[in-house]
Design a protein around this motif. Structure first.
Motif, short mmCIF file in Angstrom:
data_model
loop_
_atom_site.label_atom_id
_atom_site.label_comp_id
_atom_site.label_asym_id
_atom_site.label_seq_id
_atom_site.Cartn_x
_atom_site.Cartn_y
_atom_site.Cartn_z
N ALA A 80 0.91 -1.13 0.08
CA ALA A 80 -0.08 -0.02 0.02
C ALA A 80 0.81 1.18 -0.11
CB ALA A 80 -0.86 0.20 1.21
N ALA A 81 2.18 1.07 0.85
CA ALA A 81 2.79 2.55 0.76
C ALA A 81 3.53 2.65 -0.50
CB ALA A 81 3.83 2.41 1.92
N GLU A 82 3.80 1.47 -1.42
CA GLU A 82 4.38 1.59 -2.59
C GLU A 82 3.61 2.08 -3.45
OE1 GLU A 82 7.49 1.44 -5.29
OE2 GLU A 82 7.61 1.13 -3.30
N LEU A 83 2.45 1.64 -3.41
CA LEU A 83 1.33 2.08 -4.54
C LEU A 83 1.09 3.68 -4.04
CD1 LEU A 83 -1.28 -0.69 -4.58
CD2 LEU A 83 0.35 -0.15 -6.30
N ASP A 84 0.88 3.82 -2.93
CA ASP A 84 0.73 5.42 -2.49
C ASP A 84 1.98 6.29 -3.00
OD1 ASP A 84 -0.49 7.69 -1.80
OD2 ASP A 84 0.43 7.26 0.49
N ARG A 85 2.99 5.87 -2.98
CA ARG A 85 4.30 6.64 -3.37
C ARG A 85 4.31 6.71 -5.01
NH1 ARG A 85 9.14 6.32 -5.61
NH2 ARG A 85 8.77 4.13 -6.09
N ARG A 86 3.99 5.56 -5.70
CA ARG A 86 3.79 5.69 -7.17
C ARG A 86 2.67 6.48 -7.53
NH1 ARG A 86 3.73 -0.01 -9.56
NH2 ARG A 86 3.79 1.15 -11.47
N GLU A 87 1.61 6.64 -6.98
CA GLU A 87 0.48 7.53 -7.20
C GLU A 87 0.88 8.92 -7.12
OE1 GLU A 87 -4.26 8.39 -6.04
OE2 GLU A 87 -3.12 6.71 -5.08
N ARG A 88 1.75 9.30 -5.78
CA ARG A 88 2.29 10.71 -5.66
C ARG A 88 3.28 11.11 -6.86
NH1 ARG A 88 2.50 8.81 -0.31
NH2 ARG A 88 4.68 8.83 -0.42
N GLU A 89 4.00 10.04 -7.01
CA GLU A 89 4.95 10.26 -8.10
C GLU A 89 4.42 10.65 -9.41
OE1 GLU A 89 8.76 10.44 -9.81
OE2 GLU A 89 8.12 10.27 -7.74
N MET A 90 3.17 9.82 -9.68
CA MET A 90 2.60 10.03 -11.07
C MET A 90 1.88 11.50 -10.93
SD MET A 90 3.39 7.52 -12.98
CE MET A 90 2.24 7.80 -14.25
N GLN A 91 1.26 12.02 -9.95
CA GLN A 91 0.67 12.97 -9.68
C GLN A 91 1.58 14.13 -9.87
OE1 GLN A 91 -1.60 13.14 -5.98
NE2 GLN A 91 -2.85 11.51 -6.83
N SER A 92 2.68 14.08 -9.20
CA SER A 92 3.69 15.30 -9.53
C SER A 92 4.27 15.13 -10.74
CB SER A 92 4.95 14.80 -8.28
OG SER A 92 5.52 13.55 -8.74
N LEU A 93 4.26 14.04 -11.67
CA LEU A 93 4.79 14.18 -12.76
C LEU A 93 3.75 14.78 -13.82
CD1 LEU A 93 6.34 10.65 -13.24
CD2 LEU A 93 7.65 12.72 -13.24
N ASN A 94 2.40 14.64 -13.30
CA ASN A 94 1.38 15.10 -14.39
C ASN A 94 1.53 16.73 -14.15
OD1 ASN A 94 0.59 12.85 -15.31
ND2 ASN A 94 -0.87 12.45 -13.47
N VAL A 95 1.59 17.00 -12.92
CA VAL A 95 1.57 18.43 -12.60
C VAL A 95 2.93 19.38 -13.23
CG1 VAL A 95 1.92 20.18 -10.66
CG2 VAL A 95 0.47 18.09 -10.33
N SER A 96 3.86 18.73 -13.11
CA SER A 96 5.14 19.25 -13.69
C SER A 96 5.24 19.17 -14.96
CB SER A 96 6.50 18.48 -13.30
OG SER A 96 6.51 17.41 -13.76
N GLY A 97 4.36 18.43 -15.80
CA GLY A 97 4.10 18.53 -17.30
C GLY A 97 4.80 17.32 -17.97
N GLY A 98 5.18 16.15 -17.35
CA GLY A 98 5.71 14.98 -17.86
C GLY A 98 6.94 14.64 -17.28
N ARG A 99 7.39 13.31 -17.51
CA ARG A 99 8.53 12.77 -17.02
C ARG A 99 9.84 13.33 -17.68
NH1 ARG A 99 7.20 6.53 -16.08
NH2 ARG A 99 7.00 6.69 -18.42
N ARG A 100 10.91 13.72 -16.76
CA ARG A 100 12.10 13.98 -17.58
C ARG A 100 12.96 12.72 -17.96
NH1 ARG A 100 14.80 18.97 -14.86
NH2 ARG A 100 16.36 18.62 -16.62
N ASN A 101 13.57 12.54 -18.81
CA ASN A 101 14.65 11.49 -19.00
C ASN A 101 15.78 11.68 -17.95
OD1 ASN A 101 13.13 10.58 -21.20
ND2 ASN A 101 14.40 11.66 -22.70
N ASN A 102 16.11 10.35 -17.25
CA ASN A 102 17.00 10.22 -16.35
C ASN A 102 18.18 9.21 -16.76
OD1 ASN A 102 15.38 8.09 -15.93
ND2 ASN A 102 15.02 8.59 -13.74
N TRP A 103 18.15 8.61 -17.77
CA TRP A 103 19.12 7.55 -18.19
C TRP A 103 19.73 7.91 -19.49
CZ3 TRP A 103 21.53 3.70 -20.82
CH2 TRP A 103 22.24 2.92 -19.97
N PRO A 104 21.11 7.69 -19.48
CA PRO A 104 22.02 7.58 -18.53
C PRO A 104 22.07 8.87 -17.78
CG PRO A 104 22.92 7.99 -20.64
CD PRO A 104 21.58 7.72 -20.96
#
Length: 340
Positions: A104-128
């Motif tokens: 449940a904590a993992e799902l909550d964290r992923r949900e917050r991560e997705m929400q923050s990504l949606n607010v910031s306008g998308g995910r930024r590439n981080n690899w390499p």
């Protein structure tokens, strides 16, 4: 006749029957007994009082101890195992509860991560992970804890570690080929091919088999699973050839290591270590291939789904749509000109 006609009740001796001596004696006896019963008190008996007032005498030499009740029967045998079973069940429930809370904590964290990504306008590439001032930026977004479901994260992490081990082995192969070239200049081709394999197989392995398995577990894609299986079988064959180490192929395998060992012991030992790395890489790759295939069978993927995904992906591609539209318009114009 006068004697028989007389009244016996008129005689003075029998005028009152209760004055008979026997009756009076009986009355006195009953009265005394009744008085004795009324005054009797067993708790004030002189004998009983005397017995209770005197202390109890204990025989000399006999130790006095308090009375201890000992059980006549042993406790039932099933009591202890039953308690252990209850404790084991409680610990199992606690483990399940902790696992559910972690998920449940993992799902909550992923949900917050997705929400923050949606607010910031998308995910930024981080690899390499390149420095910010580097002229070339990251090409992929890579976060196993966000993209991959919890039940597949361990497998994807193992595949990522295997890819890093693959890169390290190619780098060690480059060093071994350089050592071999240093002790025997005739093997410059092996050194050149070792550089090529390191520069080519490092990014190609990440794009061709690691990213497909990453995307397959991320989106449950049958097409990516099949792409991974096809490429990884080829990669497994390359590992076997590199562990063999045919001279002139740019791999410090067993044959090349034994050849170098006759020339220089230090370089030969280094190449033997590289050959052992290639062998370990081939074995671990085979194990992970079987593991991924087992998980693939549990996801419900199939060849028909892979065909549908391929067709849907091709038709949804903007380049393909633009090419199809141009071809259709060209054919329509040609048919119109023919009619004119």
């Amino acid at each position: 006749m006068s004697e028989h006609d007389s009244n016996p009740f008129t005689e003075p001796e029998l005028s009152n029957p209760f004055q008979d001596p026997s009756v009076a004696l009986a009355r006195q006896t009953s009265t005394a007994m009744a008085a004795g019963l009324e005054e009797f008190n067993p708790f004030t008996d002189s004998k009983l009082t005397a017995m209770t007032s005197k202390p109890l005498l204990v025989a000399p030499g006999v130790p006095t101890q308090p009375a201890v009740m000992k059980p006549t029967e042993e406790p039932p045998v099933y009591s202890q195992p039953q308690a252990q079973e209850t404790t084991g069940g409680a610990s199992e429930l606690l483990k399940r509860q902790e696992e559910l809370e972690r998920k449940a904590a993992e799902l909550d964290r992923r949900e917050r991560e997705m929400q923050s990504l949606n607010v910031s306008g998308g995910r930024r590439n981080n690899w390499p992970p390149l420095p910010e001032k580097f002229p070339v930026g990251p090409c992929f977004y890579h976060d196993i804890t966000v993209d991959i479901p919890v039940e597949y994260q361990k497998t994807v992490k193992l595949m990522y570690y295997l890819w890093m081990f693959h890169t390290g082995t190619l780098l060690a192969n480059l060093v071994g080929a350089l050592a071999w070239f240093g002790v025997d200049p005739t093997h410059g081709v092996d050194f050149g091919l070792a550089i090529l394999w390191f520069l080519l197989f490092t990014p190609c392995s990440f794009v061709c088999w690691y990213r497909p398995v990453y995307g397959a577990f991320k989106s449950d894609s049958s097409f990516r699973f099949f792409l991974f299986f096809f490429v990884y079988i080829c990669q497994l064959g390359i590992y076997v050839l590199q562990s063999v180490g045919i001279a002139g192929w740019g791999a410090c395998g067993w044959i090349s290591a034994l050849m170098c060992l006759n020339t220089n012991v230090a370089a030969g030992v280094l190449m033997i270590m590289v050959a052992a790395l290639f062998t370990s890489l081939a074995v671990m790759s085979l194990i992970m291939f079987k593991k991924v295939h087992t998980l693939y069978r549990t996801t419900g993927a199939s060849f028909q789904k892979a065909q549908q995904e391929l067709a849907t992906g091709v038709m949804s591609n903007k380049t393909v749509q633009a090419a199809a539209a141009n071809a259709t318009s060209t054919a329509a114009r040609g048919a119109f000109k023919e009619h004119i």
